[in-house]
Scaffold this motif. Sequence first.
Motif, PDB file in Angstrom:
ATOM      1  N   GLY A  41      34.230  61.084  54.475  1.00  0.00           N
ATOM      2  CA  GLY A  41      35.743  61.763  55.602  1.00  0.00           C
ATOM      3  C   GLY A  41      36.337  59.904  55.829  1.00  0.00           C
ATOM      4  O   GLY A  41      36.385  59.886  56.897  1.00  0.00           O
ATOM      5  N   MET A  42      36.148  59.115  55.105  1.00  0.00           N
ATOM      6  CA  MET A  42      36.357  57.753  54.978  1.00  0.00           C
ATOM      7  C   MET A  42      38.200  57.998  55.078  1.00  0.00           C
ATOM      8  O   MET A  42      38.707  59.297  53.705  1.00  0.00           O
ATOM      9  CB  MET A  42      36.559  56.373  54.171  1.00  0.00           C
ATOM     10  N   ASP A  43      39.043  57.431  54.973  1.00  0.00           N
ATOM     11  CA  ASP A  43      40.523  57.630  54.862  1.00  0.00           C
ATOM     12  C   ASP A  43      40.687  56.643  53.877  1.00  0.00           C
ATOM     13  O   ASP A  43      40.175  55.679  53.372  1.00  0.00           O
ATOM     14  CB  ASP A  43      41.459  56.717  55.956  1.00  0.00           C
ATOM     15  N   PHE A  44      41.710  57.595  52.977  1.00  0.00           N
ATOM     16  CA  PHE A  44      41.836  56.700  51.823  1.00  0.00           C
ATOM     17  C   PHE A  44      42.373  55.549  51.577  1.00  0.00           C
ATOM     18  O   PHE A  44      42.430  54.542  50.677  1.00  0.00           O
ATOM     19  CB  PHE A  44      42.797  57.612  50.637  1.00  0.00           C
ATOM     20  N   VAL A  45      43.376  55.086  52.390  1.00  0.00           N
ATOM     21  CA  VAL A  45      44.313  54.061  52.071  1.00  0.00           C
ATOM     22  C   VAL A  45      43.900  53.068  53.036  1.00  0.00           C
ATOM     23  O   VAL A  45      43.707  53.343  54.180  1.00  0.00           O
ATOM     24  CB  VAL A  45      45.579  53.705  52.540  1.00  0.00           C
ATOM     25  N   ASP A  46      43.436  51.685  52.527  1.00  0.00           N
ATOM     26  CA  ASP A  46      43.253  50.751  53.157  1.00  0.00           C
ATOM     27  C   ASP A  46      43.905  49.696  53.350  1.00  0.00           C
ATOM     28  O   ASP A  46      43.439  48.985  52.429  1.00  0.00           O
ATOM     29  CB  ASP A  46      41.531  50.572  53.007  1.00  0.00           C
ATOM     30  N   GLN A  47      44.855  49.041  54.359  1.00  0.00           N
ATOM     31  CA  GLN A  47      46.009  48.135  53.857  1.00  0.00           C
ATOM     32  C   GLN A  47      45.961  47.178  54.274  1.00  0.00           C
ATOM     33  O   GLN A  47      45.797  46.131  53.353  1.00  0.00           O
ATOM     34  CB  GLN A  47      46.845  49.197  55.566  1.00  0.00           C
ATOM     35  N   ALA A  48      44.722  46.978  55.095  1.00  0.00           N
ATOM     36  CA  ALA A  48      44.225  45.951  54.769  1.00  0.00           C
ATOM     37  C   ALA A  48      43.501  45.073  53.629  1.00  0.00           C
ATOM     38  O   ALA A  48      43.738  44.289  53.445  1.00  0.00           O
ATOM     39  CB  ALA A  48      42.919  45.382  56.347  1.00  0.00           C
ATOM     40  N   ARG A  49      42.563  46.199  52.626  1.00  0.00           N
ATOM     41  CA  ARG A  49      42.475  45.505  52.166  1.00  0.00           C
ATOM     42  C   ARG A  49      43.761  45.889  50.202  1.00  0.00           C
ATOM     43  O   ARG A  49      43.798  44.628  50.076  1.00  0.00           O
ATOM     44  CB  ARG A  49      41.401  47.004  51.333  1.00  0.00           C
ATOM     45  N   GLU A  50      44.595  46.495  50.528  1.00  0.00           N
ATOM     46  CA  GLU A  50      45.577  45.509  49.967  1.00  0.00           C
ATOM     47  C   GLU A  50      46.378  44.951  50.228  1.00  0.00           C
ATOM     48  O   GLU A  50      47.148  43.742  49.433  1.00  0.00           O
ATOM     49  CB  GLU A  50      46.763  47.318  50.014  1.00  0.00           C
ATOM     50  N   ASP A  51      46.172  44.228  51.608  1.00  0.00           N
ATOM     51  CA  ASP A  51      47.026  43.502  51.943  1.00  0.00           C
ATOM     52  C   ASP A  51      46.138  42.085  50.793  1.00  0.00           C
ATOM     53  O   ASP A  51      46.871  41.303  50.205  1.00  0.00           O
ATOM     54  CB  ASP A  51      46.845  43.057  53.231  1.00  0.00           C
ATOM     55  N   TRP A  52      45.046  42.258  50.778  1.00  0.00           N
ATOM     56  CA  TRP A  52      43.760  41.404  50.068  1.00  0.00           C
ATOM     57  C   TRP A  52      44.056  41.120  48.929  1.00  0.00           C
ATOM     58  O   TRP A  52      44.161  39.898  48.365  1.00  0.00           O
ATOM     59  CB  TRP A  52      42.656  41.201  50.613  1.00  0.00           C
ATOM     60  N   MET A  53      43.867  42.148  48.866  1.00  0.00           N
ATOM     61  CA  MET A  53      44.660  42.589  46.719  1.00  0.00           C
ATOM     62  C   MET A  53      45.414  41.857  46.900  1.00  0.00           C
ATOM     63  O   MET A  53      45.646  41.193  45.691  1.00  0.00           O
ATOM     64  CB  MET A  53      44.274  43.975  46.963  1.00  0.00           C
ATOM     65  N   HIS A  54      46.795  41.633  47.292  1.00  0.00           N
ATOM     66  CA  HIS A  54      47.837  41.280  47.103  1.00  0.00           C
ATOM     67  C   HIS A  54      47.791  39.583  47.608  1.00  0.00           C
ATOM     68  O   HIS A  54      48.317  38.608  46.071  1.00  0.00           O
ATOM     69  CB  HIS A  54      49.340  41.347  48.063  1.00  0.00           C
ATOM     70  N   ARG A  55      47.608  39.455  48.128  1.00  0.00           N
ATOM     71  CA  ARG A  55      47.166  37.833  47.918  1.00  0.00           C
ATOM     72  C   ARG A  55      46.183  36.979  46.952  1.00  0.00           C
ATOM     73  O   ARG A  55      46.577  36.132  46.600  1.00  0.00           O
ATOM     74  CB  ARG A  55      46.419  37.702  49.493  1.00  0.00           C
ATOM     75  N   TYR A  56      45.174  37.845  46.578  1.00  0.00           N
ATOM     76  CA  TYR A  56      43.905  37.625  45.643  1.00  0.00           C
ATOM     77  C   TYR A  56      44.911  37.275  44.396  1.00  0.00           C
ATOM     78  O   TYR A  56      44.716  36.188  43.679  1.00  0.00           O
ATOM     79  CB  TYR A  56      43.107  38.278  45.420  1.00  0.00           C
ATOM     80  N   LEU A  57      45.674  38.333  43.699  1.00  0.00           N
ATOM     81  CA  LEU A  57      46.032  37.758  42.824  1.00  0.00           C
ATOM     82  C   LEU A  57      47.617  37.396  42.805  1.00  0.00           C
ATOM     83  O   LEU A  57      47.114  36.477  41.488  1.00  0.00           O
ATOM     84  CB  LEU A  57      47.536  39.860  42.548  1.00  0.00           C
ATOM     85  N   ALA A  58      47.914  36.937  44.456  1.00  0.00           N
ATOM     86  CA  ALA A  58      49.575  35.415  43.498  1.00  0.00           C
ATOM     87  C   ALA A  58      49.096  34.496  43.631  1.00  0.00           C
ATOM     88  O   ALA A  58      48.547  34.023  42.853  1.00  0.00           O
ATOM     89  CB  ALA A  58      49.790  36.020  45.657  1.00  0.00           C
ATOM     90  N   ALA A  59      47.511  34.429  44.652  1.00  0.00           N
ATOM     91  CA  ALA A  59      46.629  33.523  44.582  1.00  0.00           C
ATOM     92  C   ALA A  59      46.000  33.126  43.385  1.00  0.00           C
ATOM     93  O   ALA A  59      46.066  31.952  42.217  1.00  0.00           O
ATOM     94  CB  ALA A  59      45.583  32.677  45.059  1.00  0.00           C
ATOM     95  N   SER A  60      45.490  34.360  42.140  1.00  0.00           N
ATOM     96  CA  SER A  60      45.013  33.832  40.738  1.00  0.00           C
ATOM     97  C   SER A  60      45.898  34.198  40.040  1.00  0.00           C
ATOM     98  O   SER A  60      46.400  33.331  38.507  1.00  0.00           O
ATOM     99  CB  SER A  60      44.438  35.769  39.995  1.00  0.00           C
ATOM    100  N   ASN A  61      47.906  34.550  39.855  1.00  0.00           N
ATOM    101  CA  ASN A  61      48.611  34.209  38.716  1.00  0.00           C
ATOM    102  C   ASN A  61      48.673  32.765  38.542  1.00  0.00           C
ATOM    103  O   ASN A  61      49.452  31.868  39.409  1.00  0.00           O
ATOM    104  CB  ASN A  61      50.011  34.882  39.517  1.00  0.00           C
TER     105      ASN A  61
END
Length: 97
Positions: free
Chosen positions: A46-66
Amino acid sequence: MADPAADAVVRQMRDAIMDTDLKLLQAVNTRLELVARLRAYKRSQGMDFVDQAREDWMHRYLAASNRGPLSEEGLHEIYGRLLDLTKAETAEDDPAG
């Protein structure tokens, strides 16, 4: 003018690019399989599929790792499209959309 198809360096680089493209393809397919499993689990709980906070975190994490040469703008474009594609591809199996 030299024939690129006959040049050993060109052939070697093309082979390396194709090998990388095949690895990218496998990685995208693996990601799709994992996300489909996560989507099904979240639906069953019963959870929502999209987690915008998680997507935002992933963008920041990947940017820092790039480490480049991919620009941060390019990273955000590719990753945004990957997320859109993943949502569309996994929605086919989800009656809730």
